[in-house]
Design a protein around this motif. Structure first.
Motif, PDB file in Angstrom:
ATOM      1  N   VAL A   1      -9.581   8.029   8.562  1.00 17.12           N
ATOM      2  CA  VAL A   1     -10.523   7.653   7.672  1.00 17.12           C
ATOM      3  C   VAL A   1      -9.530   6.711   6.319  1.00 17.12           C
ATOM      4  N   LEU A   2      -8.236   7.144   6.232  1.00 12.98           N
ATOM      5  CA  LEU A   2      -7.345   6.510   5.425  1.00 12.98           C
ATOM      6  C   LEU A   2      -7.245   5.163   6.043  1.00 12.98           C
ATOM      7  N   ALA A   3      -6.977   5.207   7.110  1.00 11.42           N
ATOM      8  CA  ALA A   3      -6.409   3.863   7.891  1.00 11.42           C
ATOM      9  C   ALA A   3      -7.658   2.838   7.732  1.00 11.42           C
ATOM     10  N   ASP A   4      -9.104   3.306   7.978  1.00  8.01           N
ATOM     11  CA  ASP A   4      -9.987   2.459   7.947  1.00  8.01           C
ATOM     12  C   ASP A   4     -10.127   1.994   6.409  1.00  8.01           C
ATOM     13  N   ASP A   5      -9.908   2.879   5.418  1.00  7.02           N
ATOM     14  CA  ASP A   5     -10.081   2.459   4.122  1.00  7.02           C
ATOM     15  C   ASP A   5      -9.015   1.206   3.937  1.00  7.02           C
ATOM     16  N   ILE A   6      -7.975   1.471   4.334  1.00  7.46           N
ATOM     17  CA  ILE A   6      -7.079   0.572   4.116  1.00  7.46           C
ATOM     18  C   ILE A   6      -7.145  -1.017   4.502  1.00  7.46           C
ATOM     19  N   LEU A   7      -8.110  -0.854   5.859  1.00  8.42           N
ATOM     20  CA  LEU A   7      -8.225  -2.337   6.581  1.00  8.42           C
ATOM     21  C   LEU A   7      -9.541  -2.660   5.735  1.00  8.42           C
ATOM     22  N   LYS A   8     -10.384  -2.015   5.158  1.00  3.80           N
ATOM     23  CA  LYS A   8     -11.489  -2.484   4.320  1.00  3.80           C
ATOM     24  C   LYS A   8     -11.006  -3.225   3.324  1.00  3.80           C
ATOM     25  N   ASN A   9     -10.283  -2.725   2.638  1.00  6.94           N
ATOM     26  CA  ASN A   9      -9.615  -3.019   1.197  1.00  6.94           C
ATOM     27  C   ASN A   9      -8.558  -4.044   1.193  1.00  6.94           C
TER      28      ASN A   9
ATOM     29  N   LYS B   1       2.644  -5.640 -10.070  1.00 11.13           N
ATOM     30  CA  LYS B   1       1.702  -6.794  -9.394  1.00 11.13           C
ATOM     31  C   LYS B   1       1.480  -7.161  -8.037  1.00 11.13           C
ATOM     32  N   HIS B   2       2.387  -6.439  -7.045  1.00 14.90           N
ATOM     33  CA  HIS B   2       2.368  -6.548  -5.886  1.00 14.90           C
ATOM     34  C   HIS B   2       1.596  -5.276  -5.256  1.00 14.90           C
ATOM     35  N   ILE B   3       1.319  -4.453  -6.110  1.00 18.79           N
ATOM     36  CA  ILE B   3       0.789  -2.981  -5.509  1.00 18.79           C
ATOM     37  C   ILE B   3      -0.612  -3.258  -5.364  1.00 18.79           C
ATOM     38  N   GLU B   4      -1.310  -3.164  -4.066  1.00 18.72           N
ATOM     39  CA  GLU B   4      -2.561  -3.187  -3.681  1.00 18.72           C
ATOM     40  C   GLU B   4      -3.530  -1.971  -3.901  1.00 18.72           C
ATOM     41  N   MET B   5      -2.989  -0.918  -3.344  1.00 14.25           N
ATOM     42  CA  MET B   5      -3.515   0.294  -3.268  1.00 14.25           C
ATOM     43  C   MET B   5      -2.504   1.455  -3.403  1.00 14.25           C
ATOM     44  N   THR B   6      -2.819   2.472  -3.889  1.00 13.04           N
ATOM     45  CA  THR B   6      -1.989   3.698  -3.875  1.00 13.04           C
ATOM     46  C   THR B   6      -2.862   4.963  -3.447  1.00 13.04           C
TER      47      THR B   6
ATOM     48  N   VAL C   1       1.007  -1.289  -0.198  1.00 13.77           N
ATOM     49  CA  VAL C   1       0.029  -0.124  -0.091  1.00 13.77           C
ATOM     50  C   VAL C   1       1.096   1.236  -0.074  1.00 13.77           C
ATOM     51  N   ILE C   2       0.905   1.908  -1.061  1.00 13.92           N
ATOM     52  CA  ILE C   2       1.853   3.098  -1.263  1.00 13.92           C
ATOM     53  C   ILE C   2       1.515   4.393  -0.954  1.00 13.92           C
TER      54      ILE C   2
END
Length: 272
Positions: A131-139, A110-115, A94-95
């Motif tokens: 809000v960003l941290a919550d978004d990462i945990l959900k995705n 191929k290893h990038i899940e989210m930017t 997650v970048i």
């Protein structure tokens, strides 16, 4: 010479802007350290834990001209990805920041899940990062989240740092197997909530607090590195300007001397 002078003016201005921003961010960074430190004592920080699903959160900047701060984060993230990958393991990125994205997308697409970009467009606050941290945990699915950032030490010094957040399930397993996961087991749980529910809430809050501190630490390190880089650029521009001025004066003096010599020689020939 004129272009070098203009560059020197720009680098001096950029150094002053970075210095003014640094003072404001540094205070918030120092205050944010009090948020995640209690969680480290309570839930622990186990960077050597061996799990199947790893998520590496690489925190970088959106802008350049700040020395090797982004390259350092990317190198640590790549090394960590190799260490946590294997036949039965997966490691995703997650970048945060455009510079990290540009460097990692070349050979790790191929290893990038989210930017995430433009996080520092507005002054950083806890609500925004939560809000960003919550978004990462959900995705993303994870057993361990490993946050890579640069910890601010001084204007001329920063240290690559790793913070590890375990999932509630992994934390329970580590606790049952006798692993060191902090001081949570030394407290008695009262009320209707189970240990799993408490761990779920604590893990989410821990991640948002760690992210808030990490983003501020990295922003502070970025501004400090930019100050140093712009100061070096200004000095180099000054040295270059001195050399160019000296070369210009010598060339001009030689030209004047040549013209005088020709005038004198011509006058002597006419008299003769």
């Amino acid at each position: 010479m004129k272009s070098v002078k203009n560059i020197q003016k720009i680098t001096k201005a950029m150094k002053m802007v970075a210095a003014s921003k640094l003072r404001a961010v540094q205070t918030r960074t120092e205050n944010s350290r009090g948020l995640w430190q209690p969680f480290t004592a309570l839930l622990g920080d186990a960077p050597s834990v061996n799990v199947k699903k790893n998520v590496i959160v690489a925190i970088t900047s959106d802008k350049g001209l700040c020395g090797g701060i982004n390259s350092t984060s990317v190198k640590v993230s790549k090394a960590l990805q190799k260490m946590t990958s294997g036949p039965e393991k997966e490691s995703k990125y997650v970048i945060l920041g455009e510079k990290g994205k540009v460097q990692l997308i070349r050979d790790s697409r191929k290893h990038i899940e989210m930017t995430v970009s433009e996080l520092q467009k507005n002054p950083i606050n806890y609500t925004q990062v939560a809000v960003l941290a919550d978004d990462i945990l959900k995705n993303v699915e994870y057993d361990a989240i490993r946050v890579v950032f640069n910890k601010f030490q001084s204007v001329i010094s920063f240290r690559p740092t790793l913070a590890t957040i375990l999932s509630p399930e992994v934390m329970e397993k580590e606790s049952e197997s006798g692993g060191k996961v902090g001081q949570l087991d030394s407290y008695e749980i009262e009320g209707g909530e189970t240990k799993s529910e408490i761990l779920q809430n604590l893990t989410e809050f821990q991640f948002s607090c760690v992210m808030y501190n990490a983003v501020l630490e990295n922003a502070c390190s970025e501004l400090g590195a930019r100050m140093s880089a712009m100061d070096s650029s200004s000095r180099n521009a000054g040295e270059m300007l001195d050399r160019l001025t000296l070369t210009y004066n010598r060339t001009r003096q030689a030209s004047i001397t040549t013209e005088l010599t020709e005038i004198i020689s011509g006058a002597s020939a006419l008299e003769g």
